[in-house]
Enzyme design. Structure first.
Site, short mmCIF file in Angstrom:
data_model
loop_
_atom_site.label_atom_id
_atom_site.label_comp_id
_atom_site.label_asym_id
_atom_site.label_seq_id
_atom_site.Cartn_x
_atom_site.Cartn_y
_atom_site.Cartn_z
N LYS A 83 0.86 -1.18 0.00
CA LYS A 83 0.00 0.00 0.00
C LYS A 83 0.90 1.24 0.00
O LYS A 83 1.78 1.38 0.86
CB LYS A 83 -0.86 -0.03 1.27
CG LYS A 83 -2.26 0.47 1.08
CD LYS A 83 -3.05 0.13 2.33
CE LYS A 83 -4.40 0.78 2.33
NZ LYS A 83 -5.11 0.54 3.59
O1 G3P Z 1 -7.79 1.18 5.23
C1 G3P Z 1 -8.12 2.47 4.86
C2 G3P Z 1 -9.50 2.93 5.24
O2 G3P Z 1 -10.44 1.95 5.01
C3 G3P Z 1 -9.61 3.65 6.54
O3 G3P Z 1 -10.93 3.90 6.95
O4 G3P Z 1 -12.57 4.59 8.66
O5 G3P Z 1 -10.16 5.22 8.94
O6 G3P Z 1 -11.57 6.32 7.22
P1 G3P Z 1 -11.32 5.06 7.99
#
Ligand code: G3P
Length: 212
Positions: A83
């Site tokens: 990533k």
């Molecule tokens: O893995 C990246 C993403 O899905 C993070 O989500 O909830 O921290 O915006 P969030």
């Protein structure tokens, strides 16, 4: 649409691995910090549980440093996807890594031009963040996913779309309707997806009837 689980918590991955419907895993530094172990330890553990793409995130920095870190992760297992943050240095790193056959997932994508740049660099996946976009402009996350899907198809890019930053069941529905290749979903939302109040009520009605 494929379902990935968005977590680094090993117990959650163990549980969903038994469901038979999870195609991969995405992690990020915040999720790794919640689990407790180092990224290398956590990733190695995950490879034993899920046979599908597993995203491991490099530290943001210069392309050469991200490339070096990416190579360490890529050597761990054939399923590792590196990533890479959506920065200019990140794009340079993706270009080099894709030429070397290392799979990449460009993360923190918030507009279509970022997604197109990542695809042109050879990214295997891009991750538009639905929830975080909705946080600042409610209701727009789905349009980002939909637009990226349309553009990749229009220009013939093989790059797959991972709808990320999913906060609720409605986001999963929206990602599917937008034609996203994948949705990466937190454990709590994965469990909620399988329920409906009328399913619960229907079960109760059947159970009461069976007693009679
Ligand atoms: O893995 C990246 C993403 O899905 C993070 O989500 O909830 O921290 O915006 P969030």
């Amino acid at each position: 649409m494929k379902f990935f689980i968005d977590t680094a918590i090993i117990d959650e991955i163990k549980e969903v691995s038994e469901w038979g419907i999870i195609d991969g895993v995405t992690t990020n530094p915040s999720l790794i910090a919640k689990n407790g172990g180092t990224l290398l330890e956590v990733i190695q553990e995950i490879t034993k549980l899920i046979d599908g793409p597993i995203s491991a995130e490099v530290k943001e920095g210069l392309a050469k440093d991200m490339i070096n870190e990416a190579k360490i992760y890529a050597k761990l297992h054939k399923n590792i996807v590196v990533k890479i943050p959506m920065t200019l240095e990140g794009i340079k790193a993706v270009k080099v890594l894709s030429k070397e056959g290392i799979k990449t997932n460009v993360t923190l994508v918030f507009n279509t031009t970022q997604a197109l740049a990542a695809a042109k660099a050879g990214a295997t996946y891009v991750s538009p963040f639905m929830g975080r976009l909705d946080d600042i402009t409610p209701g727009t996350g789905v349009f980002l996913v939909e637009d990226i899907v349309t553009l990749f198809s229009m220009y013939g890019f093989d790059t797959k779309v991972i709808a990320a930053s999913i906060r609720n069941v409605e986001h999963v529905h929206q990602a599917a309707m937008a034609g996203s290749d994948i949705a990466t979903i937190p454990f709590k939302v994965l469990k909620e997806m399988l329920t409906h109040p009328l399913t619960t009520k229907g079960l109760q009605i059947f159970a009461d009837a069976a007693k009679k």
